[in-house]
Scaffold this motif. Structure first.
Motif, PDB file in Angstrom:
ATOM      1  N   VAL A  21       1.018  -1.515  -0.246  1.00 47.51           N
ATOM      2  CA  VAL A  21       0.270   0.361   0.096  1.00 47.51           C
ATOM      3  C   VAL A  21       0.494   1.397  -0.285  1.00 47.51           C
ATOM      4  CG1 VAL A  21      -1.633   0.940   1.356  1.00 47.51           C
ATOM      5  CG2 VAL A  21      -1.687  -1.163   1.444  1.00 47.51           C
ATOM      6  N   ASP A  22       0.823   2.272  -1.325  1.00 45.91           N
ATOM      7  CA  ASP A  22       1.726   2.856  -0.846  1.00 45.91           C
ATOM      8  C   ASP A  22       0.970   4.835   0.011  1.00 45.91           C
ATOM      9  OD1 ASP A  22       3.603   1.728  -3.010  1.00 45.91           O
ATOM     10  OD2 ASP A  22       2.527   2.836  -4.545  1.00 45.91           O
ATOM     11  N   GLN A  23      -0.261   4.380   0.124  1.00 50.73           N
ATOM     12  CA  GLN A  23      -0.724   5.454   0.357  1.00 50.73           C
ATOM     13  C   GLN A  23      -2.475   5.467   1.037  1.00 50.73           C
ATOM     14  OE1 GLN A  23      -2.180   9.065  -1.811  1.00 50.73           O
ATOM     15  NE2 GLN A  23      -0.758   8.678  -2.845  1.00 50.73           N
ATOM     16  N   ILE A  24      -3.226   5.949   1.932  1.00 48.72           N
ATOM     17  CA  ILE A  24      -4.174   5.711   2.411  1.00 48.72           C
ATOM     18  C   ILE A  24      -4.679   7.542   2.696  1.00 48.72           C
ATOM     19  CG2 ILE A  24      -5.874   5.362   4.323  1.00 48.72           C
ATOM     20  CD1 ILE A  24      -4.375   3.032   3.514  1.00 48.72           C
ATOM     21  N   PHE A  25      -5.866   7.250   1.104  1.00 53.96           N
ATOM     22  CA  PHE A  25      -6.396   8.833   1.868  1.00 53.96           C
ATOM     23  C   PHE A  25      -8.475   8.455   2.016  1.00 53.96           C
ATOM     24  CE2 PHE A  25      -7.652   6.389  -2.739  1.00 53.96           C
ATOM     25  CZ  PHE A  25      -9.225   6.508  -3.151  1.00 53.96           C
ATOM     26  N   GLU A  26      -8.652   7.646   2.673  1.00 55.61           N
ATOM     27  CA  GLU A  26     -10.186   7.674   3.349  1.00 55.61           C
ATOM     28  C   GLU A  26      -9.485   6.814   4.488  1.00 55.61           C
ATOM     29  OE1 GLU A  26     -13.113   6.466   0.782  1.00 55.61           O
ATOM     30  OE2 GLU A  26     -13.026   8.535  -0.423  1.00 55.61           O
ATOM     31  N   ALA A  33     -10.966   1.976   5.153  1.00 59.38           N
ATOM     32  CA  ALA A  33      -9.915   2.300   4.456  1.00 59.38           C
ATOM     33  C   ALA A  33     -10.188   2.414   3.131  1.00 59.38           C
ATOM     34  CB  ALA A  33      -8.672   2.121   5.075  1.00 59.38           C
ATOM     35  N   THR A  34      -9.548   3.483   2.962  1.00 57.76           N
ATOM     36  CA  THR A  34      -9.531   3.048   1.069  1.00 57.76           C
ATOM     37  C   THR A  34      -7.871   3.746   0.605  1.00 57.76           C
ATOM     38  OG1 THR A  34     -11.517   3.299   1.014  1.00 57.76           O
ATOM     39  CG2 THR A  34     -10.398   4.106  -1.148  1.00 57.76           C
ATOM     40  N   GLY A  35      -7.329   2.586  -0.109  1.00 59.34           N
ATOM     41  CA  GLY A  35      -6.080   2.830   0.009  1.00 59.34           C
ATOM     42  C   GLY A  35      -5.148   2.843  -1.651  1.00 59.34           C
ATOM     43  N   LEU A  36      -3.953   3.642  -2.133  1.00 57.40           N
ATOM     44  CA  LEU A  36      -3.580   2.844  -3.665  1.00 57.40           C
ATOM     45  C   LEU A  36      -2.085   2.103  -3.105  1.00 57.40           C
ATOM     46  CD1 LEU A  36      -4.079   6.756  -4.819  1.00 57.40           C
ATOM     47  CD2 LEU A  36      -5.471   4.547  -5.676  1.00 57.40           C
ATOM     48  N   LYS A  37      -2.423   1.858  -4.450  1.00 61.58           N
ATOM     49  CA  LYS A  37      -1.102   0.418  -5.154  1.00 61.58           C
ATOM     50  C   LYS A  37      -0.872   1.232  -6.161  1.00 61.58           C
ATOM     51  CE  LYS A  37       2.602  -2.553  -5.199  1.00 61.58           C
ATOM     52  NZ  LYS A  37       3.599  -2.077  -4.860  1.00 61.58           N
ATOM     53  N   ASN A  38       0.715   1.634  -6.063  1.00 66.63           N
ATOM     54  CA  ASN A  38       1.041   2.052  -7.829  1.00 66.63           C
ATOM     55  C   ASN A  38       1.824   1.036  -7.921  1.00 66.63           C
ATOM     56  OD1 ASN A  38      -0.370   4.755  -8.135  1.00 66.63           O
ATOM     57  ND2 ASN A  38       1.450   5.154  -6.616  1.00 66.63           N
ATOM     58  N   VAL A  39       1.206   0.506  -8.987  1.00 64.97           N
ATOM     59  CA  VAL A  39       1.961  -1.403 -10.000  1.00 64.97           C
ATOM     60  C   VAL A  39       2.951  -0.606 -10.503  1.00 64.97           C
ATOM     61  CG1 VAL A  39       1.330  -3.456 -10.661  1.00 64.97           C
ATOM     62  CG2 VAL A  39       0.032  -2.944  -9.279  1.00 64.97           C
ATOM     63  N   THR A  40       3.832  -1.121 -10.560  1.00 66.75           N
ATOM     64  CA  THR A  40       5.049  -0.406 -11.293  1.00 66.75           C
ATOM     65  C   THR A  40       5.955  -1.951 -11.969  1.00 66.75           C
ATOM     66  OG1 THR A  40       7.400  -0.594  -9.798  1.00 66.75           O
ATOM     67  CG2 THR A  40       5.402   1.407 -10.037  1.00 66.75           C
ATOM     68  N   ILE A  61      -2.939  -8.683  -4.674  1.00 66.99           N
ATOM     69  CA  ILE A  61      -3.850  -8.358  -4.319  1.00 66.99           C
ATOM     70  C   ILE A  61      -4.516  -8.144  -3.790  1.00 66.99           C
ATOM     71  CG2 ILE A  61      -5.904  -7.284  -5.848  1.00 66.99           C
ATOM     72  CD1 ILE A  61      -4.938  -8.445  -7.836  1.00 66.99           C
ATOM     73  N   ILE A  62      -5.143  -9.036  -3.117  1.00 68.98           N
ATOM     74  CA  ILE A  62      -6.142  -9.938  -1.603  1.00 68.98           C
ATOM     75  C   ILE A  62      -4.609  -9.491  -0.270  1.00 68.98           C
ATOM     76  CG2 ILE A  62      -6.914 -11.291  -0.239  1.00 68.98           C
ATOM     77  CD1 ILE A  62      -7.991 -11.313  -2.544  1.00 68.98           C
ATOM     78  N   GLU A  63      -4.037  -9.449  -0.618  1.00 72.39           N
ATOM     79  CA  GLU A  63      -3.019  -9.105   0.515  1.00 72.39           C
ATOM     80  C   GLU A  63      -2.722  -7.387   0.578  1.00 72.39           C
ATOM     81  OE1 GLU A  63       0.217  -8.819   3.581  1.00 72.39           O
ATOM     82  OE2 GLU A  63      -1.111 -10.223   3.123  1.00 72.39           O
ATOM     83  N   ALA A  64      -2.878  -7.441  -0.077  1.00 74.24           N
ATOM     84  CA  ALA A  64      -2.740  -5.415  -0.629  1.00 74.24           C
ATOM     85  C   ALA A  64      -4.404  -4.901   0.057  1.00 74.24           C
ATOM     86  CB  ALA A  64      -2.514  -4.367  -2.134  1.00 74.24           C
ATOM     87  N   LEU A  65      -5.040  -5.829  -0.170  1.00 71.99           N
ATOM     88  CA  LEU A  65      -7.014  -5.480   0.238  1.00 71.99           C
ATOM     89  C   LEU A  65      -6.690  -5.305   2.296  1.00 71.99           C
ATOM     90  CD1 LEU A  65      -8.776  -7.063  -1.845  1.00 71.99           C
ATOM     91  CD2 LEU A  65      -8.833  -4.235  -1.808  1.00 71.99           C
TER      92      LEU A  65
END
Length: 141
Positions: A21-26, A33-40, A61-65
């Motif tokens: 998880v790169d950031q949580i924005f909510e 909680a709602t967050g972002l993962k930038n996939v590179t 993806i499940i782990e990120a959730l």
């Protein structure tokens, strides 16, 4: 942005290469909680999954959730410093491939909670498309 990766690491114990998880924005502690993962293309798992066609493994993806859900649970004052463990995964479904260049929006809402156990409803999106859904059970220890 509510929490950056350094702040997320103050809440959950995950570190590279397992912090997904790169950031949580909510964030509503104990609720969602709602967050972002930038996939590179630099993600270490792409070396073997798959060398000829990079696809983010569904289990990651499940782990990120789950990590986003852990931020929600461990943000409660009474849970600070604890760890949220997987207790179960139900009804996981994968709707689209996640590839380098995608940004995953990760939403986990705690739908049940009793004592140290919680259940989260989790959905990962790429844009407006659902990438994955699951019901995740957490045990706080």
């Amino acid at each position: 942005m509510l929490l950056n990766s350094n702040q997320i690491q103050q809440i959950i114990p995950h570190r590279f290469p397992m912090l997904l998880v790169d950031q949580i924005f909510e964030l509503e502690p104990g609720v969602s909680a709602t967050g972002l993962k930038n996939v590179t293309a630099n993600e270490p798992f792409f070396q073997g999954h798959f060398p000829q066609e990079h696809v983010m493994p569904g289990v990651l993806i499940i782990e990120a959730l789950a990590q986003v859900g852990a931020v929600a649970l461990l943000s409660l004052e009474e849970n600070k410093g604890k760890i949220a463990y997987f207790g179960g995964i139900k009804s996981a479904k994968f709707k689209r491939k996640v590839i380098p260049g995608d940004t995953l929006t990760l939403k986990t809402e705690i739908i049940k909670s009793r004592g140290s156990v919680g259940v989260g409803s989790a959905t990962a999106y790429v844009g407006d498309e659902i990438a994955a859904t699951a019901e995740l059970t957490f045990a706080i220890g």
